[in-house]
Motif scaffolding. Structure first.
Motif, PDB file in Angstrom:
ATOM      1  N   TYR A  80      22.813  49.149  25.061  1.00 59.94           N
ATOM      2  CA  TYR A  80      21.213  49.335  25.344  1.00 59.94           C
ATOM      3  C   TYR A  80      20.971  50.348  26.424  1.00 59.94           C
ATOM      4  CZ  TYR A  80      19.849  45.209  22.447  1.00 59.94           C
ATOM      5  OH  TYR A  80      19.770  44.131  21.297  1.00 59.94           O
ATOM      6  N   GLY A  81      21.968  50.402  27.075  1.00 56.61           N
ATOM      7  CA  GLY A  81      21.885  51.568  28.295  1.00 56.61           C
ATOM      8  C   GLY A  81      22.145  52.925  27.668  1.00 56.61           C
ATOM      9  N   LEU A  82      22.951  52.952  26.797  1.00 57.32           N
ATOM     10  CA  LEU A  82      23.512  54.343  26.195  1.00 57.32           C
ATOM     11  C   LEU A  82      22.192  54.518  25.355  1.00 57.32           C
ATOM     12  CD1 LEU A  82      27.149  53.597  25.495  1.00 57.32           C
ATOM     13  CD2 LEU A  82      26.219  55.399  27.015  1.00 57.32           C
ATOM     14  N   LEU A  83      21.757  53.564  24.479  1.00 54.65           N
ATOM     15  CA  LEU A  83      20.703  53.940  23.612  1.00 54.65           C
ATOM     16  C   LEU A  83      19.282  54.473  24.410  1.00 54.65           C
ATOM     17  CD1 LEU A  83      21.004  51.318  20.812  1.00 54.65           C
ATOM     18  CD2 LEU A  83      21.394  53.938  20.628  1.00 54.65           C
ATOM     19  N   GLU A  84      19.168  53.743  25.427  1.00 54.76           N
ATOM     20  CA  GLU A  84      17.730  54.093  26.507  1.00 54.76           C
ATOM     21  C   GLU A  84      17.921  55.389  26.619  1.00 54.76           C
ATOM     22  OE1 GLU A  84      17.238  50.964  29.177  1.00 54.76           O
ATOM     23  OE2 GLU A  84      16.651  49.557  27.874  1.00 54.76           O
ATOM     24  N   GLY A  85      19.250  55.836  27.182  1.00 55.56           N
ATOM     25  CA  GLY A  85      19.382  57.408  27.532  1.00 55.56           C
ATOM     26  C   GLY A  85      18.974  58.091  26.365  1.00 55.56           C
ATOM     27  N   ALA A  86      19.394  57.705  25.081  1.00 49.16           N
ATOM     28  CA  ALA A  86      19.048  58.775  23.951  1.00 49.16           C
ATOM     29  C   ALA A  86      17.848  58.715  23.732  1.00 49.16           C
ATOM     30  CB  ALA A  86      20.072  57.905  22.852  1.00 49.16           C
ATOM     31  N   TYR A  87      16.840  57.651  23.973  1.00 53.17           N
ATOM     32  CA  TYR A  87      15.637  57.761  23.745  1.00 53.17           C
ATOM     33  C   TYR A  87      14.745  58.714  24.855  1.00 53.17           C
ATOM     34  CZ  TYR A  87      16.984  53.420  21.388  1.00 53.17           C
ATOM     35  OH  TYR A  87      17.573  52.232  20.691  1.00 53.17           O
ATOM     36  N   ALA A  91      14.162  50.042  20.356  1.00 51.24           N
ATOM     37  CA  ALA A  91      15.284  50.901  19.270  1.00 51.24           C
ATOM     38  C   ALA A  91      14.535  50.813  18.155  1.00 51.24           C
ATOM     39  CB  ALA A  91      16.596  49.984  19.348  1.00 51.24           C
ATOM     40  N   PHE A  92      13.948  50.026  17.618  1.00 52.99           N
ATOM     41  CA  PHE A  92      13.104  50.348  16.159  1.00 52.99           C
ATOM     42  C   PHE A  92      12.294  51.364  16.297  1.00 52.99           C
ATOM     43  CE2 PHE A  92      14.809  45.833  15.551  1.00 52.99           C
ATOM     44  CZ  PHE A  92      15.803  46.406  14.662  1.00 52.99           C
ATOM     45  N   GLU A  93      11.551  51.660  17.531  1.00 59.44           N
ATOM     46  CA  GLU A  93      10.475  52.677  17.473  1.00 59.44           C
ATOM     47  C   GLU A  93      11.319  54.196  17.537  1.00 59.44           C
ATOM     48  OE1 GLU A  93       8.816  52.196  21.206  1.00 59.44           O
ATOM     49  OE2 GLU A  93       8.077  50.046  20.837  1.00 59.44           O
ATOM     50  N   HIS A  94      12.568  54.223  17.614  1.00 54.54           N
ATOM     51  CA  HIS A  94      13.265  55.544  17.947  1.00 54.54           C
ATOM     52  C   HIS A  94      14.315  55.640  16.874  1.00 54.54           C
ATOM     53  CE1 HIS A  94      11.371  56.445  21.831  1.00 54.54           C
ATOM     54  NE2 HIS A  94      11.642  54.990  22.172  1.00 54.54           N
ATOM     55  N   ILE A  95      14.833  54.857  16.169  1.00 56.51           N
ATOM     56  CA  ILE A  95      15.954  55.128  15.081  1.00 56.51           C
ATOM     57  C   ILE A  95      15.158  55.305  13.712  1.00 56.51           C
ATOM     58  CG2 ILE A  95      17.838  54.168  14.041  1.00 56.51           C
ATOM     59  CD1 ILE A  95      18.166  52.356  16.477  1.00 56.51           C
TER      60      ILE A  95
END
Length: 135
Positions: free
Chosen positions: A38-45, A80-84
């Motif tokens: 989740y931390g890595l994905l939040e960085g991507a967002y 996540a679903f807002e950004h993928i």
């Protein structure tokens, strides 16, 4: 204890697109592994409004389901679903394909399950390629 005695169960794989992210999941997934992803994905967002994602599951040994239902876990999933745009899931135990098919209509994310032997097709579906890792 040696540093590689307990390697992480979630590993990021570099891709040839800035807005394509890839993860490999192995072994038993813990709350710490979920937090790491989740931390890595939040960085991507923070960098990209929308991303494509590929998750490869190898040598699955179970999941700490309590980690999925903790406050941060639910927040991470919702965000996540807002950004993928697209999410490819490759491999895993037999029930993974069924779960993807079951949840697909509930979210705006394009989701697709691929068998482990269909790795190239999964990468093609998200229109990205893995970059070579360290030797």
């Amino acid at each position: 204890m040696l540093i590689n005695e307990t390697p992480p169960h979630v590993r990021r794989i570099d891709t040839d697109r800035e807005d394509a992210y890839a993860f490999e999941i192995t072994g038993h997934i813990t709350a710490a592994d979920v937090e790491n992803m989740y931390g890595l994905l939040e960085g991507a967002y923070e960098l990209h409004e929308r991303i494509d994602l590929i998750v490869t599951i190898r040598d699955y040994e179970g999941f700490d389901w309590s980690a999925a239902w903790k406050d941060r876990g639910m927040f991470g999933k919702t965000r996540a679903f807002e950004h993928i745009r697209k999410c490819a899931v490759v491999g895993g135990p037999g029930w993974v394909g069924t779960a993807v098919a079951l949840f697909r209509p509930l979210f705006s994310v394009e989701m697709k399950h691929f068998e482990a032997t269909e790795m190239d097709a999964a990468w093609a579906w998200i229109d990205a390629n893995p970059l070579p890792g360290p030797a």
